[in-house]
Write a protein that holds these residues in place. Structure first.
Motif, short mmCIF file in Angstrom:
data_model
loop_
_atom_site.label_atom_id
_atom_site.label_comp_id
_atom_site.label_asym_id
_atom_site.label_seq_id
_atom_site.Cartn_x
_atom_site.Cartn_y
_atom_site.Cartn_z
N GLY A 129 -3.59 -5.12 1.27
CA GLY A 129 -3.21 -6.48 1.68
C GLY A 129 -1.69 -6.61 1.74
O GLY A 129 -1.12 -7.09 2.74
N THR A 130 -1.01 -6.15 0.69
CA THR A 130 0.46 -6.22 0.65
C THR A 130 1.07 -5.32 1.73
O THR A 130 2.03 -5.73 2.41
CB THR A 130 0.99 -5.86 -0.75
OG1 THR A 130 0.55 -6.87 -1.67
CG2 THR A 130 2.49 -5.76 -0.79
N SER A 169 4.45 -12.65 -8.31
CA SER A 169 3.66 -11.40 -8.36
C SER A 169 4.58 -10.22 -8.64
O SER A 169 4.23 -9.32 -9.40
CB SER A 169 2.96 -11.13 -7.02
OG SER A 169 2.30 -12.27 -6.57
N PHE A 170 5.76 -10.22 -8.03
CA PHE A 170 6.73 -9.14 -8.20
C PHE A 170 7.10 -8.99 -9.68
O PHE A 170 7.03 -7.90 -10.24
CB PHE A 170 7.97 -9.41 -7.35
CG PHE A 170 9.04 -8.36 -7.47
CD1 PHE A 170 9.01 -7.24 -6.67
CD2 PHE A 170 10.07 -8.50 -8.39
CE1 PHE A 170 9.99 -6.26 -6.76
CE2 PHE A 170 11.05 -7.53 -8.50
CZ PHE A 170 11.02 -6.41 -7.69
N TYR A 190 4.98 -14.14 -3.75
CA TYR A 190 5.58 -12.81 -3.89
C TYR A 190 6.47 -12.72 -5.13
O TYR A 190 6.36 -11.78 -5.92
CB TYR A 190 6.39 -12.45 -2.63
CG TYR A 190 7.41 -11.37 -2.87
CD1 TYR A 190 7.03 -10.05 -3.07
CD2 TYR A 190 8.77 -11.69 -2.92
CE1 TYR A 190 7.97 -9.06 -3.31
CE2 TYR A 190 9.71 -10.70 -3.16
CZ TYR A 190 9.30 -9.39 -3.36
OH TYR A 190 10.24 -8.43 -3.61
N ARG A 225 5.54 -10.00 -12.35
CA ARG A 225 4.37 -9.54 -13.11
C ARG A 225 4.11 -8.05 -12.88
O ARG A 225 3.99 -7.27 -13.82
CB ARG A 225 3.15 -10.38 -12.68
CG ARG A 225 1.86 -10.06 -13.39
CD ARG A 225 0.67 -10.52 -12.56
NE ARG A 225 0.65 -9.86 -11.24
CZ ARG A 225 0.22 -10.44 -10.11
NH1 ARG A 225 -0.23 -11.67 -10.11
NH2 ARG A 225 0.21 -9.75 -8.97
N ASP A 226 4.08 -7.63 -11.59
CA ASP A 226 3.77 -6.23 -11.26
C ASP A 226 4.82 -5.26 -11.81
O ASP A 226 4.49 -4.17 -12.26
CB ASP A 226 3.66 -6.04 -9.75
CG ASP A 226 2.46 -6.76 -9.16
OD1 ASP A 226 1.69 -7.37 -9.93
OD2 ASP A 226 2.30 -6.72 -7.92
N TRP A 246 4.51 2.74 1.35
CA TRP A 246 5.68 2.95 0.49
C TRP A 246 5.88 4.44 0.29
O TRP A 246 4.90 5.15 0.05
CB TRP A 246 5.47 2.28 -0.87
CG TRP A 246 5.26 0.79 -0.80
CD1 TRP A 246 4.07 0.14 -0.82
CD2 TRP A 246 6.27 -0.22 -0.69
NE1 TRP A 246 4.26 -1.22 -0.73
CE2 TRP A 246 5.61 -1.47 -0.65
CE3 TRP A 246 7.67 -0.20 -0.61
CZ2 TRP A 246 6.29 -2.68 -0.54
CZ3 TRP A 246 8.35 -1.40 -0.52
CH2 TRP A 246 7.67 -2.63 -0.48
N ASP A 265 -2.68 -1.18 -2.58
CA ASP A 265 -2.76 -2.61 -2.20
C ASP A 265 -2.59 -2.76 -0.67
O ASP A 265 -1.49 -2.97 -0.16
CB ASP A 265 -1.68 -3.38 -2.96
CG ASP A 265 -1.75 -4.88 -2.71
OD1 ASP A 265 -2.50 -5.33 -1.80
OD2 ASP A 265 -1.04 -5.62 -3.43
C1 J81 Z 1 10.02 -0.20 -12.83
C2 J81 Z 1 9.27 0.07 -11.59
C3 J81 Z 1 10.01 -0.04 -10.29
C4 J81 Z 1 9.14 0.13 -9.06
C5 J81 Z 1 9.68 -0.44 -7.79
C6 J81 Z 1 8.60 -0.62 -6.76
C7 J81 Z 1 8.99 -1.51 -5.58
C8 J81 Z 1 7.92 -2.47 -5.25
C9 J81 Z 1 8.01 -3.13 -3.95
N1 J81 Z 1 6.81 -3.97 -3.86
C10 J81 Z 1 6.88 -5.29 -3.82
O1 J81 Z 1 7.96 -5.82 -3.82
C11 J81 Z 1 5.58 -6.10 -3.81
C12 J81 Z 1 5.38 -6.86 -5.09
C13 J81 Z 1 4.20 -7.83 -5.08
C14 J81 Z 1 2.90 -7.16 -4.68
O2 J81 Z 1 2.72 -6.03 -5.51
C15 J81 Z 1 1.65 -8.07 -4.83
O3 J81 Z 1 1.41 -8.39 -6.21
C16 J81 Z 1 1.74 -9.42 -4.12
C17 J81 Z 1 0.45 -10.23 -4.28
O4 J81 Z 1 -0.63 -9.45 -3.74
C18 J81 Z 1 -1.96 -9.95 -3.85
O5 J81 Z 1 -2.13 -11.12 -3.07
C19 J81 Z 1 -1.87 -10.96 -1.65
C20 J81 Z 1 -2.10 -12.30 -0.97
O6 J81 Z 1 -1.20 -13.23 -1.50
C21 J81 Z 1 -2.83 -9.89 -1.05
O7 J81 Z 1 -4.16 -10.32 -1.16
C22 J81 Z 1 -2.68 -8.59 -1.86
O8 J81 Z 1 -3.62 -7.63 -1.42
C23 J81 Z 1 -2.91 -8.87 -3.37
O9 J81 Z 1 -2.69 -7.69 -4.11
N2 J81 Z 1 1.98 -9.19 -2.71
C24 J81 Z 1 2.61 -10.08 -1.93
O10 J81 Z 1 3.09 -11.09 -2.39
C25 J81 Z 1 2.72 -9.75 -0.45
C26 J81 Z 1 4.12 -10.01 0.09
C27 J81 Z 1 5.00 -8.82 -0.14
C28 J81 Z 1 6.39 -9.02 0.45
C29 J81 Z 1 7.26 -7.84 0.06
C30 J81 Z 1 8.66 -8.00 0.49
C31 J81 Z 1 9.54 -6.94 -0.14
#
Ligand code: J81
Length: 283
Positions: A153-154, A76-77, A73, A79-80, A131, A151
């Motif tokens: 999965g998330t 990934s966070f 997480y 990066r995203d 969300w 997403d």
């Molecule tokens: C400047 C912009 C500000 C925007 C703010 C937005 C807030 C976002 C909140 N979202 C998150 O915190 C999630 C971030 C990570 C998430 O996007 C995914 O990248 C990550 C990995 O997902 C990928 O692998 C998974 C398996 O490991 C699944 O297959 C998924 O489908 C696939 O996309 N997701 C996770 O790590 C899941 C755990 C999330 C826990 C969130 C706790 C807050």
């Protein structure tokens, strides 16, 4: 027993600072009530226990599975969010804060939440299965929500964390740490006073320190009555997990004799601490 099970809210805080397109850091902490139980530093691969009971009733295997989930997480966070910043052309530096947790109420369903703030203002939270933007969120948040909610999965993982993992963990950690969390530590109290420069007034201070849990009461008393000019301070943390409170009173020097400070705290039962003001307390 069938007695209602008292618990405390479990809270997770995450602070992510994005300096530029290629650099960010994320730090986290977990709290049970006002007690910090975990710390997760940017430069560490593991979530560190601050209390021996911080694993609650989870098995090593369950805890390892969670650690793995959060490691994935965290990267990934970062990066995203960099990708989102590019999409909405956010200015650097920016700060994201996540506040998540749950509270288990005896006899009713647990309440769980995740709130996300951008530059200190709430923008997004998780509701039910997806969300959603807060009512007054900036326009660009809409674009990001589309991507986030795509997403599945998330979204499924977040629901599992909120509805199952968090309440189960909160119950277990409360059970494991119960004796420490329900401890009662008595306050010490003392008085100081100083002349207010350029007047014939004294500023009297009643210090109350070292108590646990947090709620405490202190008041300046005069002739058996609560002095209405008593100024309440905030209850602030000491470094050892106990609390500190002070109440002050600005009085004419000749009215100081006969004043007392009265202190009450759960650890004292009905044995309030009463300290009488005297010239010896002038500093
Ligand atoms: C400047 C912009 C500000 C925007 C703010 C937005 C807030 C976002 C909140 N979202 C998150 O915190 C999630 C971030 C990570 C998430 O996007 C995914 O990248 C990550 C990995 O997902 C990928 O692998 C998974 C398996 O490991 C699944 O297959 C998924 O489908 C696939 O996309 N997701 C996770 O790590 C899941 C755990 C999330 C826990 C969130 C706790 C807050």
């Amino acid at each position: 027993s069938d007695a209602p099970q008292r618990t405390l809210p479990l809270h997770c805080l995450q602070i992510s600072s994005f300096t530029n397109r290629s650099w960010s850091r994320t730090d986290g902490s977990t709290w049970l009530g006002d007690v910090q139980i975990h710390t997760w530093s940017h430069d560490s691969d593991i979530i560190r226990y601050l209390k021996p009971w911080a694993g609650g009733t989870f098995t090593d295997q369950q805890w390892e599975q969670l650690q793995h989930l959060f490691r994935v997480y965290r990267s990934s966070f970062s990066r995203d969010m960099q990708e989102f910043a590019r999409i909405v052309q956010a200015d650097y530096p920016f700060e994201l804060q996540l506040f998540a947790g749950c509270e288990v109420h005896p006899g009713s369903i647990p309440e769980s939440f995740i709130h996300v703030a951008f530059q200190g203002s709430s923008i997004v939270h998780f509701q039910g299965t997806s969300w959603v933007a807060v009512p007054d969120a900036p326009q660009w948040v809409g674009k990001i929500l589309q991507v986030l909610n795509h997403d599945l999965g998330t979204r499924a993982t977040v629901q599992w964390l909120l509805n199952d993992t968090c309440p189960q963990f909160a119950r277990g950690v409360f059970e494991a740490g119960k004796s420490e969390l329900e401890k009662q530590v008595k306050p010490e109290a003392w008085l100081t006073g100083a002349r207010t420069p350029g007047s014939d007034h004294l500023l009297l201070v009643c210090h109350v320190s070292g108590f646990y849990p947090k709620p405490a009461w202190a008041m300046w008393m005069w002739g058996g009555q609560e002095h209405p000019d008593t100024q309440q301070g905030d209850t602030v943390p000491n470094t050892d997990g106990t609390w500190y409170l002070r109440v002050t009173l600005d009085v004419a020097a000749e009215q100081a004799a006969g004043l007392a400070c009265r202190v009450n705290h759960s650890s004292l039962g009905d044995q309030d601490i009463i300290l009488h003001w005297g010239e010896k307390d002038l500093v």
